[in-house]
Write a protein that holds these residues in place. Structure first.
Motif, PDB file in Angstrom:
ATOM      1  N   ARG A 151      46.841  92.450 -11.101  1.00  0.00           N
ATOM      2  CA  ARG A 151      45.848  93.152 -10.280  1.00  0.00           C
ATOM      3  C   ARG A 151      44.941  92.184  -9.529  1.00  0.00           C
ATOM      4  O   ARG A 151      44.255  92.586  -8.585  1.00  0.00           O
ATOM      5  N   ARG A 200      62.011  95.100 -16.305  1.00  0.00           N
ATOM      6  CA  ARG A 200      61.737  93.789 -15.725  1.00  0.00           C
ATOM      7  C   ARG A 200      60.635  93.085 -16.510  1.00  0.00           C
ATOM      8  O   ARG A 200      59.688  93.730 -16.958  1.00  0.00           O
ATOM      9  N   TRP A 216      57.440  90.491 -17.300  1.00  0.00           N
ATOM     10  CA  TRP A 216      56.199  90.168 -16.588  1.00  0.00           C
ATOM     11  C   TRP A 216      56.400  88.949 -15.695  1.00  0.00           C
ATOM     12  O   TRP A 216      55.822  88.871 -14.606  1.00  0.00           O
ATOM     13  N   LYS A 270      49.485  91.915 -17.272  1.00  0.00           N
ATOM     14  CA  LYS A 270      49.181  93.159 -16.562  1.00  0.00           C
ATOM     15  C   LYS A 270      47.883  93.029 -15.789  1.00  0.00           C
ATOM     16  O   LYS A 270      47.801  93.427 -14.612  1.00  0.00           O
ATOM     17  N   SER A 327      58.959  92.837 -21.659  1.00  0.00           N
ATOM     18  CA  SER A 327      59.206  93.858 -20.652  1.00  0.00           C
ATOM     19  C   SER A 327      57.888  94.338 -20.059  1.00  0.00           C
ATOM     20  O   SER A 327      56.924  94.618 -20.792  1.00  0.00           O
ATOM     21  N   GLY A 328      57.857  94.457 -18.721  1.00  0.00           N
ATOM     22  CA  GLY A 328      56.607  94.798 -18.061  1.00  0.00           C
ATOM     23  C   GLY A 328      56.607  96.142 -17.362  1.00  0.00           C
ATOM     24  O   GLY A 328      55.554  96.597 -16.915  1.00  0.00           O
ATOM     25  N   ASP A 329      57.781  96.763 -17.216  1.00  0.00           N
ATOM     26  CA  ASP A 329      57.799  98.069 -16.558  1.00  0.00           C
ATOM     27  C   ASP A 329      58.941  98.908 -17.117  1.00  0.00           C
ATOM     28  O   ASP A 329      59.721  98.457 -17.964  1.00  0.00           O
ATOM     29  N   ALA A 330      59.034 100.129 -16.617  1.00  0.00           N
ATOM     30  CA  ALA A 330      60.030 101.068 -17.129  1.00  0.00           C
ATOM     31  C   ALA A 330      61.449 100.621 -16.835  1.00  0.00           C
ATOM     32  O   ALA A 330      62.400 101.037 -17.506  1.00  0.00           O
ATOM     33  N   GLU A 331      61.626  99.772 -15.836  1.00  0.00           N
ATOM     34  CA  GLU A 331      62.954  99.301 -15.483  1.00  0.00           C
ATOM     35  C   GLU A 331      63.370  98.093 -16.313  1.00  0.00           C
ATOM     36  O   GLU A 331      64.464  97.552 -16.143  1.00  0.00           O
ATOM     37  N   LEU A 355      57.919  90.239 -12.548  1.00  0.00           N
ATOM     38  CA  LEU A 355      56.947  91.016 -11.768  1.00  0.00           C
ATOM     39  C   LEU A 355      55.929  90.111 -11.092  1.00  0.00           C
ATOM     40  O   LEU A 355      55.569  90.310  -9.921  1.00  0.00           O
TER      41      LEU A 355
END
Length: 497
Positions: free
Chosen positions: A69, A99, A101, A65, A93-97, A104
């Motif tokens: 940035r 996906r 990391w 995460k 898992s890296g996001d609400a969908e 991403l």
């Protein structure tokens, strides 16, 4: 990676080609070491590269995460090489969908997900990782049976003997030898053997008592240790394989007579000329094994190796290895071992590792070197010292109050922001540290951590082992991995004012 220390490799290395362009991501402290390793690698296999030094001191603290940035990947990059410690969370898992990391980061870098790789956790392994030429030897094969003796088994409870047998099988034993008590007959020997057979073990019985042998065979034992002129007549009725030995170790004529007797009566057997302890004709006994193999090239042979490992004041791993090598060369396809005395307490596991190494070495015609480090226990296969300029770079580049420990060249180094203490005595180093204004963050738990790591570092220097902070010292097959104490604690260390 690219900053922290372990032999472990993470992702598979990319296939380097003339159009490969690798973008390496690391922290501030690892930049010098990383660039040094890249310069070595490109001499062997030229490739284009870029390096991004992130605004963080320790590469091991980079999270996916946080990385998103700060990541800046140049156009034309074919592979993104991340710190090795990212591997543990890259496929979370890296996001609400949902996906990962990895996905991403790949999208942000405009690369396929398979081009996002994690390098070695220790940047000193980078050149080897990028080489991609190292083929691990196949050590799955072996040709020597390990017979593990449980000494004086009838003095124990049956359940305890079964439990010990299970542990020995887990360490590599192929057959369990029930060692009887020569001073008294075991009237319940059949119960011991039946329980072991029921647990799935192949059993041999170690006794000269004909009744014990017959009873054990009836209960499921398939090998008797041992027979000579004193009890070979009874072996005719056992219907079981036996181990033929001389009447006395130096009397091969008596062994010849027993072999002839057993052959006439169709009793299956293997030969053991008896290994003698050092001080009692060890060298001559080895020559007898060679002579028996010359006389009887077609017969199976066994060597009882405990006479050397149990009766020699030396760690057993090296002795076991050399004896297994001798057995492999002379087609002695079974060994009897035990692990009673403390310095031989892991003999079965050592024999299991050794038989695989010597089989590979002799069948492939290569020395048993750089095949496995599992029997390198007291020292390490190789030291990986930092160059002196790297230590100075680390010392001058630290901006936080966490302590780094380096042990090499008979010297301990303790590094932190504005602190570079060195010496050979950890007590003196700690005393000097606590006298500095910078030590105001050393609370009791932090002091315990430093003491623990300094003790490991001191042991490493004393034995000539590799010390890597927050990593277990390597003891071959006896290594016990450790948690990454420092990495877990850094966020809890209070900052200096």
């Amino acid at each position: 990676m690219l900053g922290d220390h372990t032999d472990a490799m993470s992702s598979a290395a990319p296939n380097l080609s003339s159009d490969a362009r690798l973008h390496f991501v690391t922290g501030k402290l690892a930049e010098v070491s990383l660039r040094s390793q890249i310069s070595i690698a490109i001499e062997r296999e030229p490739f284009a590269f870029t390096v991004q030094v992130l605004p963080i001191t320790v590469a091991a603290l980079i999270t996916p995460k946080w990385l998103l940035r700060h990541l800046q990947v140049p156009d034309g990059t074919t592979h993104l090489i991340l710190p090795g410690f990212c591997e543990a969370s890259l496929d979370d898992s890296g996001d609400a969908e949902g996906r990962t990391w990895r996905t991403l980061i790949a999208d942000a870098a405009e690369l396929p997900a398979e081009s996002v790789l994690c390098g070695p956790k220790d940047c000193r392994d980078l050149d080897a990782w990028l080489g991609g030429k190292i083929v691990q030897p196949d050590l799955s094969r072996h040709s020597i049976e390990i017979i593990a003796e449980i000494n004086h088994a009838p003095r124990m409870k049956i359940d305890d003997v079964v439990a010990i047998a299970g542990a020995l099988r887990g360490e590599g034993a192929d057959r369990i030898d029930v060692g009887c008590d020569p001073s008294r007959r075991c009237e319940t020997i059949g119960d011991y053997v039946s329980a072991l057979v029921a647990a799935g073990h192949k059993i041999s019985i170690d006794t000269f008592d004909a009744w014990e042998a017959a009873t054990a065979i009836e209960a499921g034992a398939s090998l008797v240790l041992s027979v000579n002129s004193s009890n070979r007549d009874q072996a005719i009725d056992w219907g079981c394989e036996v181990v033929a030995i001389p009447d006395t170790p130096d009397d091969l004529d008596s062994l010849d007579a027993t072999i002839a007797f057993l052959s006439r009566h169709s009793v299956p057997f293997r030969l053991d000329p008896i290994l003698e302890p050092i001080g009692f004709g060890f060298g001559e006994s080895l020559l007898r094994y060679a002579e028996v193999r010359r006389r009887y090239p077609e017969h199976a042979m066994m060597m009882g190796i405990g006479n050397l490992t149990e009766l020699t004041d030396v760690d057993s791993a090296g002795l076991n290895f050399v004896l297994l090598a001798f057995c492999q060369e002379f087609s002695i396809n079974s060994v009897l071992t035990t692990q009673v005395i403390n310095w031989a307490r892991s003999s079965v596991k050592e024999c299991d590792l050794a038989r695989r190494l010597v089989h590979y070495s002799i069948t492939q015609g290569v020395p048993p070197k750089r095949l496995s480090d599992q029997l390198v226990m007291l020292r390490d296969p190789k030291l990986r010292p930092h160059a002196s300029e790297v230590i100075e770079s680390i010392a001058s580049g630290i901006r936080d109050n966490n302590y780094r420990i380096i042990a090499q060249d008979d010297t301990l180094h303790l590094l932190s922001a504005g602190v570079h203490l060195q010496g050979t005595d950890p007590f003196a180093i700690m005393e000097e540290l606590l006298s500095l204004p910078e030590s105001d963050n050393v609370d009791p738990s932090h002091a315990f951590y430093l003491g623990y790591e300094m003790a490991k570092a001191s042991i490493a220097l004393q034995l000539g082992k590799q010390y890597d902070q927050d990593q277990a010292l390597r003891w071959g097959h006896m290594t016990v991995e450790e948690d990454l104490h420092r990495i877990a604690r850094t966020s809890r260390h209070r900052k200096r004012s």
